[in-house]
Write a protein that holds these residues in place. Structure first.
Motif, PDB file in Angstrom:
ATOM      1  N   GLY A 261      37.019 105.637 103.303  1.00  0.00           N
ATOM      2  CA  GLY A 261      36.049 106.582 102.774  1.00  0.00           C
ATOM      3  C   GLY A 261      35.056 105.993 101.812  1.00  0.00           C
ATOM      4  N   ALA A 262      35.093 104.671 101.581  1.00  0.00           N
ATOM      5  CA  ALA A 262      34.162 104.055 100.643  1.00  0.00           C
ATOM      6  C   ALA A 262      32.754 104.099 101.223  1.00  0.00           C
ATOM      7  N   PRO A 263      31.720 104.388 100.397  1.00  0.00           N
ATOM      8  CA  PRO A 263      30.355 104.478 100.908  1.00  0.00           C
ATOM      9  C   PRO A 263      29.853 103.126 101.391  1.00  0.00           C
ATOM     10  N   SER A 264      29.124 103.134 102.495  1.00  0.00           N
ATOM     11  CA  SER A 264      28.586 101.910 103.069  1.00  0.00           C
ATOM     12  C   SER A 264      27.112 101.804 102.716  1.00  0.00           C
ATOM     13  N   VAL A 265      26.700 100.632 102.226  1.00  0.00           N
ATOM     14  CA  VAL A 265      25.311 100.389 101.837  1.00  0.00           C
ATOM     15  C   VAL A 265      24.644  99.582 102.936  1.00  0.00           C
ATOM     16  N   ASP A 266      23.496 100.047 103.394  1.00  0.00           N
ATOM     17  CA  ASP A 266      22.755  99.312 104.407  1.00  0.00           C
ATOM     18  C   ASP A 266      22.261  97.993 103.819  1.00  0.00           C
TER      19      ASP A 266
ATOM     20  N   PRO B  52      11.879  99.076  89.283  1.00  0.00           N
ATOM     21  CA  PRO B  52      13.283  98.653  89.372  1.00  0.00           C
ATOM     22  C   PRO B  52      13.558  97.435  88.503  1.00  0.00           C
ATOM     23  N   HIS B  53      14.652  97.485  87.752  1.00  0.00           N
ATOM     24  CA  HIS B  53      14.963  96.383  86.849  1.00  0.00           C
ATOM     25  C   HIS B  53      16.241  95.649  87.207  1.00  0.00           C
ATOM     26  N   GLN B  54      17.317  96.373  87.568  1.00  0.00           N
ATOM     27  CA  GLN B  54      18.581  95.659  87.765  1.00  0.00           C
ATOM     28  C   GLN B  54      19.505  96.442  88.681  1.00  0.00           C
ATOM     29  N   LEU B  55      20.257  95.680  89.526  1.00  0.00           N
ATOM     30  CA  LEU B  55      21.307  96.253  90.358  1.00  0.00           C
ATOM     31  C   LEU B  55      22.649  96.065  89.669  1.00  0.00           C
TER      32      LEU B  55
ATOM     33  N   ARG C 160      33.199 100.676  94.095  1.00  0.00           N
ATOM     34  CA  ARG C 160      32.777 100.329  95.450  1.00  0.00           C
ATOM     35  C   ARG C 160      31.321 100.689  95.705  1.00  0.00           C
ATOM     36  N   ARG C 161      30.559 101.016  94.661  1.00  0.00           N
ATOM     37  CA  ARG C 161      29.190 101.467  94.846  1.00  0.00           C
ATOM     38  C   ARG C 161      28.185 100.529  94.177  1.00  0.00           C
ATOM     39  N   TRP C 162      26.953 100.546  94.705  1.00  0.00           N
ATOM     40  CA  TRP C 162      25.829  99.822  94.129  1.00  0.00           C
ATOM     41  C   TRP C 162      24.899 100.834  93.472  1.00  0.00           C
ATOM     42  N   TYR C 163      24.447 100.505  92.255  1.00  0.00           N
ATOM     43  CA  TYR C 163      23.522 101.369  91.526  1.00  0.00           C
ATOM     44  C   TYR C 163      22.283 100.576  91.134  1.00  0.00           C
ATOM     45  N   LEU C 164      21.137 101.251  91.154  1.00  0.00           N
ATOM     46  CA  LEU C 164      19.896 100.673  90.664  1.00  0.00           C
ATOM     47  C   LEU C 164      19.556 101.299  89.318  1.00  0.00           C
ATOM     48  N   VAL C 165      19.289 100.457  88.325  1.00  0.00           N
ATOM     49  CA  VAL C 165      18.779 100.917  87.035  1.00  0.00           C
ATOM     50  C   VAL C 165      17.268 100.716  87.059  1.00  0.00           C
TER      51      VAL C 165
ATOM     52  N   LEU D 257       8.879 106.638  86.902  1.00  0.00           N
ATOM     53  CA  LEU D 257       7.516 106.828  86.398  1.00  0.00           C
ATOM     54  C   LEU D 257       7.150 108.295  86.239  1.00  0.00           C
ATOM     55  N   GLU D 258       7.682 109.167  87.080  1.00  0.00           N
ATOM     56  CA  GLU D 258       7.372 110.596  86.955  1.00  0.00           C
ATOM     57  C   GLU D 258       8.083 111.215  85.764  1.00  0.00           C
ATOM     58  N   ARG D 259       9.333 110.843  85.541  1.00  0.00           N
ATOM     59  CA  ARG D 259      10.121 111.424  84.453  1.00  0.00           C
ATOM     60  C   ARG D 259       9.999 110.646  83.154  1.00  0.00           C
ATOM     61  N   GLN D 260       9.366 109.475  83.213  1.00  0.00           N
ATOM     62  CA  GLN D 260       9.147 108.636  82.044  1.00  0.00           C
ATOM     63  C   GLN D 260      10.445 108.382  81.274  1.00  0.00           C
ATOM     64  N   ASP D 261      11.459 107.961  82.029  1.00  0.00           N
ATOM     65  CA  ASP D 261      12.755 107.696  81.411  1.00  0.00           C
ATOM     66  C   ASP D 261      13.555 106.789  82.340  1.00  0.00           C
ATOM     67  N   TRP D 262      14.622 106.188  81.785  1.00  0.00           N
ATOM     68  CA  TRP D 262      15.517 105.362  82.581  1.00  0.00           C
ATOM     69  C   TRP D 262      16.417 106.247  83.432  1.00  0.00           C
ATOM     70  N   ARG D 263      16.662 105.827  84.664  1.00  0.00           N
ATOM     71  CA  ARG D 263      17.517 106.558  85.582  1.00  0.00           C
ATOM     72  C   ARG D 263      18.388 105.577  86.363  1.00  0.00           C
ATOM     73  N   THR D 264      19.531 106.067  86.859  1.00  0.00           N
ATOM     74  CA  THR D 264      20.366 105.298  87.771  1.00  0.00           C
ATOM     75  C   THR D 264      20.343 105.974  89.133  1.00  0.00           C
ATOM     76  N   PHE D 265      20.341 105.161  90.187  1.00  0.00           N
ATOM     77  CA  PHE D 265      20.295 105.667  91.552  1.00  0.00           C
ATOM     78  C   PHE D 265      21.344 104.944  92.387  1.00  0.00           C
ATOM     79  N   ARG D 266      22.115 105.703  93.163  1.00  0.00           N
ATOM     80  CA  ARG D 266      23.054 105.104  94.096  1.00  0.00           C
ATOM     81  C   ARG D 266      22.277 104.558  95.284  1.00  0.00           C
ATOM     82  N   VAL D 267      22.477 103.286  95.590  1.00  0.00           N
ATOM     83  CA  VAL D 267      21.686 102.653  96.639  1.00  0.00           C
ATOM     84  C   VAL D 267      22.007 103.245  98.004  1.00  0.00           C
TER      85      VAL D 267
END
Length: 337
Positions: free
Chosen positions: A132-137, A172-175, A180-185, A189-199
């Motif tokens: 069940g671990a998420p697969s990253v392309d 994008p600054h850092q992965l 078992r997941r990859w995140y982008l920090v 630009l729209e929210r003018q703040d730092w966010r994390t995103f699951r790749v």
């Protein structure tokens, strides 16, 4: 002739380690004149290496992408790191990478000296595919990593946990890998703040945007940990008996967010999927703590403690004098012992 060939290999190795080099920097690294660097670059270009030269005083040398992959020159540490990474990648959860990583590892094994393979064996990492671990392309992950490296704006469609997709424009600054997941920090630009995103929830758009100047970003690992902790259905706060700037407190940022209180204590805010998981995480702490919120967590800790006492053969309960360890509730030892 041998000296020139060795210098050409050294120059090629330097060009592979950075996006761009000035002529003065290369001359200093190689211990030659800028004129010699220009001649050596011309020789490499004559061998079909795609080296571009920037114009003007600020111009530099850059090894670009050609029609074929040039030979990669790795030092001992880099070769060991690549081999360990390839072994780990065979079970990384990145779609389509496992078999490819194995083929690359076989090629590397043919040319590495025995002394390096002994180091690699010492760093052997065994991985088990989690169901069940998420697969990253692999293509998406590569696109994100390239945008981070080249400091180019990244546009993508992002799917939230409820399945809704929204367009995002980021710097994008850092992965970061978390479990078992990859995140982008990234800076949104729209929210003018730092966010994390699951790749694995991203669908990148090409081409990428213009280049940007890097910002002063928070600690990437702690930022991702804090974001992941807030997403759990069960949230908790405990007071740790150490200051926020201590090494023990810094290690707990893998759980969640640290908040300073005074010069002796700090608060740890973290989350999990159940109360049992919260208690399990607290059991791994290396420092005394006090539950601040929620009160049900304290009850869960009592139940867990009773199970541990039963497992240790001390069935008298938490309030029984006989169930206490040495030195707790027992007479003082005789003087001199």
């Amino acid at each position: 002739m041998l000296e020139t060939s060795a210098r050409l290999l050294r120059l090629l190795s330097l060009l592979q380690t950075r996006r761009e080099w000035s002529g003065a920097e290369l001359a200093e690294r190689l211990g030659v004149s800028a004129r010699t660097v220009r001649r050596d670059v011309d020789k490499l270009r004559g061998l079909d290496y795609p080296i571009s030269v920037g114009m003007g005083r600020a111009g530099g040398y850059r090894l670009g992408a050609g029609a074929r992959l040039p030979p990669l020159l790795l030092d001992d540490d880099e070769a060991v790191a690549v081999a360990v990474g390839l072994r780990t990648a065979t079970g990384s959860g990145v779609a389509g990478v496992g078999e490819t990583a194995l083929r690359a590892l076989v090629k590397l094994e043919q040319v590495l000296p025995d002394r390096l393979w002994r180091r690699i064996e010492a760093l052997q990492v065994s991985t088990v595919e989690a169901p069940g671990a998420p697969s990253v392309d692999a293509g998406e992950l590569t696109a994100v990593a390239t945008a981070c490296r080249d400091r180019q704006r990244l546009r993508f469609d992002y799917r939230s946990h409820d399945g809704q997709e929204t367009p995002r424009v980021t710097e994008p600054h850092q992965l970061v890998t978390w479990g078992r997941r990859w995140y982008l920090v990234a800076w949104d630009l729209e929210r003018q703040d730092w966010r994390t995103f699951r790749v694995d929830r991203m669908r990148t758009r090409v081409p990428t945007g213009p280049r940007f100047a890097p910002r002063d970003m928070p600690d990437a690992a702690a930022f991702v940990a804090s974001g992941v902790a807030r997403a759990w259905p069960y949230q908790a706060t405990v007071r740790l008996a150490v200051p926020a700037d201590s090494e023990v407190a810094r290690r707990t940022t893998t759980y969640g967010r640290i908040e300073p209180v005074d010069d002796r204590t700090c608060l740890l805010h973290f989350g999990a999927d159940t109360l049992h998981s919260l208690a399990f995480l607290l059991g791994a702490l290396e420092v005394d703590f006090e539950v601040v919120h929620p009160p049900e967590l304290a009850d869960q800790l009592v139940r867990a403690a009773e199970r541990f006492l039963n497992a240790a053969g001390r069935t008298g309960g938490l309030g029984d004098e006989d169930s206490r360890g040495p030195g707790r509730g027992s007479p003082d030892p005789a003087p001199g012992r």
